[in-house]
Write an enzyme that holds these catalytic residues in place. Structure first.
Site, PDB file in Angstrom:
ATOM      1  N   SER A  17       0.225 -35.747  41.620  1.00  0.00           N
ATOM      2  CA  SER A  17       0.616 -34.395  41.188  1.00  0.00           C
ATOM      3  C   SER A  17       2.071 -34.385  40.698  1.00  0.00           C
ATOM      4  CB  SER A  17       0.389 -33.370  42.301  1.00  0.00           C
ATOM      5  OG  SER A  17       1.280 -33.572  43.353  1.00  0.00           O
ATOM      6  N   ASN A 111      13.219 -41.878  43.288  1.00  0.00           N
ATOM      7  CA  ASN A 111      12.061 -41.603  44.159  1.00  0.00           C
ATOM      8  C   ASN A 111      12.077 -40.139  44.582  1.00  0.00           C
ATOM      9  OD1 ASN A 111       9.799 -42.165  45.875  1.00  0.00           O
ATOM     10  ND2 ASN A 111      11.178 -42.258  47.638  1.00  0.00           N
ATOM     11  N   HIS A 113      11.160 -37.888  47.855  1.00  0.00           N
ATOM     12  CA  HIS A 113      10.842 -37.991  49.275  1.00  0.00           C
ATOM     13  C   HIS A 113      10.657 -36.580  49.832  1.00  0.00           C
ATOM     14  CE1 HIS A 113      10.634 -39.862  53.214  1.00  0.00           C
ATOM     15  NE2 HIS A 113      11.350 -38.843  53.661  1.00  0.00           N
ATOM     16  N   SER A 145      13.840 -34.401  48.525  1.00  0.00           N
ATOM     17  CA  SER A 145      15.036 -35.114  48.064  1.00  0.00           C
ATOM     18  C   SER A 145      14.628 -36.034  46.933  1.00  0.00           C
ATOM     19  CB  SER A 145      15.634 -35.963  49.193  1.00  0.00           C
ATOM     20  OG  SER A 145      15.929 -35.163  50.318  1.00  0.00           O
ATOM     21  N   ASP A 154      15.032 -45.254  51.577  1.00  0.00           N
ATOM     22  CA  ASP A 154      15.391 -43.825  51.619  1.00  0.00           C
ATOM     23  C   ASP A 154      16.872 -43.549  51.906  1.00  0.00           C
ATOM     24  OD1 ASP A 154      12.767 -43.045  51.050  1.00  0.00           O
ATOM     25  OD2 ASP A 154      12.204 -42.994  53.170  1.00  0.00           O
ATOM     26  N   GLN A 182       7.814 -27.626  45.465  1.00  0.00           N
ATOM     27  CA  GLN A 182       9.230 -27.806  45.110  1.00  0.00           C
ATOM     28  C   GLN A 182       9.467 -29.168  44.459  1.00  0.00           C
ATOM     29  OE1 GLN A 182      11.600 -25.502  45.021  1.00  0.00           O
ATOM     30  NE2 GLN A 182       9.898 -24.164  45.586  1.00  0.00           N
TER      31      GLN A 182
HETATM   32  C1  GAR Z   1       4.661 -36.554  47.616  1.00  0.00           C
HETATM   33  O1  GAR Z   1       4.810 -35.510  48.543  1.00  0.00           O
HETATM   34  C2  GAR Z   1       5.784 -37.567  47.771  1.00  0.00           C
HETATM   35  O2  GAR Z   1       7.011 -37.009  48.123  1.00  0.00           O
HETATM   36  C3  GAR Z   1       5.254 -38.394  48.895  1.00  0.00           C
HETATM   37  O3  GAR Z   1       3.883 -38.530  48.625  1.00  0.00           O
HETATM   38  C4  GAR Z   1       3.416 -37.373  47.939  1.00  0.00           C
HETATM   39  C5  GAR Z   1       2.692 -37.845  46.688  1.00  0.00           C
HETATM   40  O4  GAR Z   1       2.024 -36.787  46.069  1.00  0.00           O
HETATM   41  N1  GAR Z   1       5.941 -39.659  48.929  1.00  0.00           N
HETATM   42  C6  GAR Z   1       6.312 -40.240  50.058  1.00  0.00           C
HETATM   43  O5  GAR Z   1       6.036 -39.803  51.151  1.00  0.00           O
HETATM   44  C7  GAR Z   1       7.080 -41.538  49.872  1.00  0.00           C
HETATM   45  N2  GAR Z   1       7.881 -41.815  51.023  1.00  0.00           N
HETATM   46  P1  GAR Z   1       1.455 -36.945  44.589  1.00  0.00           P
HETATM   47  O6  GAR Z   1       0.677 -38.266  44.508  1.00  0.00           O
HETATM   48  O7  GAR Z   1       0.543 -35.776  44.430  1.00  0.00           O
HETATM   49  O8  GAR Z   1       2.599 -36.934  43.638  1.00  0.00           O
END
Ligand code: GAR
Length: 199
Positions: A17, A111, A113, A145, A154, A182
């Site tokens: 997403s 990245n 986080h 972040s 991180d 967000q």
């Molecule tokens: C997001 O919330 C991202 O911040 C997290 O995984 C999700 C991916 O969602 N990443 C971590 O936790 C990395 N440490 P998405 O595939 O729908 O973008």
């Protein structure tokens, strides 16, 4: 602004997403970046479909096909070298990159986080684990972040944070959903600010 754009590679492992938010931003004429390649370590990641739909080249590099982090990262580096890439955006990419990889791309890996770093980061802190840690700590705020990736997981410079209030009846899932909203706003903003500085 001229027509020059920052060339992105987006690395994903799942739903994508955040990738979609970046695809949508890059589809605007005045957005100073474009996506040249989407790479997934998970063959079934839904994000691959999002990229294909947007006409963006995709590549699967399945970590299970490699016997070490080093050999997986070598394959990643080889793929990246075949595309013109200025900035790598990790978007839900659930692999820790090796020192060799990070040194090679130092200052050029971003990245997202799902917490307010430096809190709730580091190894093992991904996805719902992060939101559970926020709730267990009794924090009144969480957020996203967008940060630079360095050798220490991180701990790189934070480019942008957006906060969300934690609600008394939040579960890791409900908190994750509000933080994700967000992230979709913050990630393109951070990419824009980096692109505008670099171009
Ligand atoms: C997001 O919330 C991202 O911040 C997290 O995984 C999700 C991916 O969602 N990443 C971590 O936790 C990395 N440490 P998405 O595939 O729908 O973008």
């Amino acid at each position: 602004m001229g027509t020059q754009k920052l060339n992105l590679a987006i690395l994903i492992s799942g739903s994508g997403s955040n990738l979609q938010a970046l695809i949508d931003a890059c589809s605007q004429d005045n957005f100073p970046a474009k996506i040249n390649i989407v790479i997934s370590n998970q063959p079934n990641a839904y994000g691959l479909k999002r990229a294909e739909k947007a006409g963006i080249p995709t590549k699967i590099i399945n970590h299970k096909d490699y016997d070490s982090r080093e050999s997986f990262d070598k394959a990643l580096l080889e793929t990246l070298s075949m595309y013109q890439v200025d900035l790598i955006c990790l978007a839900g990419f659930m692999r820790i990159l090796t020192k060799v990889f990070v040194q090679k791309w130092e200052g050029k890996i971003l990245n997202t986080h799902p917490a307010l770093l430096p809190k709730h980061g580091g190894k093992g802190m991904f996805g719902l684990h992060v939101h559970k840690a926020v709730l267990d700590a009794g924090d009144s705020q969480s957020g996203v972040s967008i940060h630079m990736v360095t050798e220490e997981c991180d701990r790189g410079t934070v480019i942008l944070q957006h906060t969300v209030n934690v609600k008394a009846d939040d579960t890791p899932e409900t908190l994750a959903a509000r933080v994700l909203e967000q992230e979709h706003i913050a990630y393109p903003k951070a990419v824009r600010s980096i692109a505008e500085k670099q171009l």
